[in-house]
Write a protein that holds these residues in place. Structure first.
Motif, short mmCIF file in Angstrom:
data_model
loop_
_atom_site.label_atom_id
_atom_site.label_comp_id
_atom_site.label_asym_id
_atom_site.label_seq_id
_atom_site.Cartn_x
_atom_site.Cartn_y
_atom_site.Cartn_z
N GLU A 58 0.82 -1.20 0.00
CA GLU A 58 0.00 0.00 0.00
C GLU A 58 0.86 1.26 0.00
OE1 GLU A 58 -0.41 -2.47 2.34
OE2 GLU A 58 -2.12 -3.43 1.37
N GLU A 59 1.90 1.27 0.82
CA GLU A 59 2.79 2.43 0.87
C GLU A 59 3.58 2.56 -0.42
OE1 GLU A 59 5.14 2.11 4.39
OE2 GLU A 59 3.41 2.21 5.72
N LEU A 60 3.97 1.44 -1.01
CA LEU A 60 4.69 1.48 -2.28
C LEU A 60 3.80 2.06 -3.37
CD1 LEU A 60 7.35 0.58 -3.78
CD2 LEU A 60 6.01 -1.37 -4.54
N GLU A 61 2.55 1.66 -3.39
CA GLU A 61 1.62 2.19 -4.41
C GLU A 61 1.46 3.70 -4.25
OE1 GLU A 61 -2.60 0.99 -6.44
OE2 GLU A 61 -2.23 0.37 -4.39
N GLN A 62 1.39 4.19 -3.04
CA GLN A 62 1.30 5.63 -2.80
C GLN A 62 2.55 6.34 -3.32
OE1 GLN A 62 -1.19 7.51 -1.82
NE2 GLN A 62 0.06 9.34 -1.96
N ARG A 63 3.70 5.78 -3.07
CA ARG A 63 4.96 6.37 -3.55
C ARG A 63 5.06 6.31 -5.06
NH1 ARG A 63 10.04 5.03 -0.12
NH2 ARG A 63 10.75 6.69 -1.45
N MET A 64 4.52 5.25 -5.68
CA MET A 64 4.51 5.16 -7.14
C MET A 64 3.64 6.28 -7.72
SD MET A 64 4.19 1.01 -7.43
CE MET A 64 3.64 0.95 -9.11
N ARG A 65 2.50 6.50 -7.11
CA ARG A 65 1.60 7.57 -7.55
C ARG A 65 2.30 8.93 -7.46
NH1 ARG A 65 -2.26 6.17 -4.40
NH2 ARG A 65 -3.20 4.72 -5.84
N GLU A 66 3.00 9.17 -6.35
CA GLU A 66 3.72 10.43 -6.19
C GLU A 66 4.84 10.57 -7.21
OE1 GLU A 66 5.10 10.25 -2.17
OE2 GLU A 66 3.09 10.49 -1.32
N ALA A 67 5.56 9.49 -7.47
CA ALA A 67 6.66 9.53 -8.43
C ALA A 67 6.13 9.82 -9.84
CB ALA A 67 7.43 8.22 -8.41
N GLU A 68 5.01 9.22 -10.22
CA GLU A 68 4.43 9.48 -11.54
C GLU A 68 4.02 10.93 -11.66
OE1 GLU A 68 1.29 7.01 -12.92
OE2 GLU A 68 2.66 5.41 -13.48
N THR A 69 3.44 11.48 -10.61
CA THR A 69 3.04 12.89 -10.64
C THR A 69 4.25 13.79 -10.83
OG1 THR A 69 1.20 12.39 -9.17
CG2 THR A 69 1.83 14.70 -9.36
N LEU A 70 5.34 13.51 -10.12
CA LEU A 70 6.55 14.30 -10.27
C LEU A 70 7.15 14.15 -11.66
CD1 LEU A 70 8.28 13.77 -6.82
CD2 LEU A 70 7.21 15.85 -7.69
N LEU A 71 7.11 12.95 -12.22
CA LEU A 71 7.63 12.75 -13.57
C LEU A 71 6.83 13.54 -14.60
CD1 LEU A 71 8.51 8.95 -13.70
CD2 LEU A 71 10.07 10.88 -13.86
N ILE A 72 5.54 13.54 -14.45
CA ILE A 72 4.69 14.28 -15.40
C ILE A 72 4.99 15.77 -15.31
CG2 ILE A 72 2.31 14.97 -15.87
CD1 ILE A 72 1.51 12.10 -15.06
N LEU A 73 5.24 16.27 -14.10
CA LEU A 73 5.52 17.69 -13.94
C LEU A 73 6.93 18.07 -14.40
CD1 LEU A 73 3.93 18.30 -10.43
CD2 LEU A 73 3.01 18.95 -12.66
N ARG A 74 7.88 17.18 -14.25
CA ARG A 74 9.28 17.50 -14.57
C ARG A 74 9.63 17.28 -16.03
NH1 ARG A 74 12.75 15.16 -9.52
NH2 ARG A 74 11.93 16.61 -7.99
N VAL A 75 9.13 16.23 -16.65
CA VAL A 75 9.51 15.91 -18.03
C VAL A 75 8.76 16.85 -18.96
CG1 VAL A 75 9.51 14.14 -19.81
CG2 VAL A 75 9.98 13.52 -17.45
N PRO A 76 9.48 17.62 -19.77
CA PRO A 76 8.80 18.53 -20.69
C PRO A 76 7.91 17.78 -21.66
CG PRO A 76 11.16 18.98 -20.62
CD PRO A 76 10.92 17.72 -19.85
#
Length: 112
Positions: free
Chosen positions: A74-92
């Motif tokens: 469950e905690e890993l899934e939450q961190r995956m969600r956060e990482a995807e959000t950061l990737l979408i914001l950072r990658v042009p």
């Protein structure tokens, strides 16, 4: 001790073959990792038996490799969600799209 034979057991020569119980270590955790990997197609999810942790490797385009880990699925899934959000914001946005096709520019023909 030197000179003594081993006590009788299932591995002794001449003994009949016996079925051995095959233990599945951390079966529920491994099943959770597999389900999580199927639910998130952009990630590869693994469970480490030696560390008793879940790991996720990101397959999405990113400037650097993204590997995250946590103690529970469950905690890993939450961190995956956060990482995807950061990737979408950072990658042009230009890196997410295919590069434009190279078109040859036609030069006007010269008539002599």
């Amino acid at each position: 001790m030197i000179g003594r034979s081993r006590p009788a057991g299932r591995h002794r020569d001449g003994q009949p073959v016996t079925a051995v119980y095959q233990r599945v270590w951390d079966g529920p955790a491994r099943a959770e990792a597999e389900l999580l990997g199927q639910a998130w197609p952009g990630w590869t999810v693994l469970y480490s038996l030696s560390m008793r942790r879940f790991f996720a490797l990101c397959a999405l385009p990113s400037p650097q490799p993204v590997i995250i880990s946590d103690n529970t699925a469950e905690e890993l899934e939450q961190r995956m969600r956060e990482a995807e959000t950061l990737l979408i914001l950072r990658v042009p946005a230009s890196e997410n799209r295919r590069p434009p096709r190279n078109r040859r520019s036609r030069s006007p023909r010269r008539t002599a």
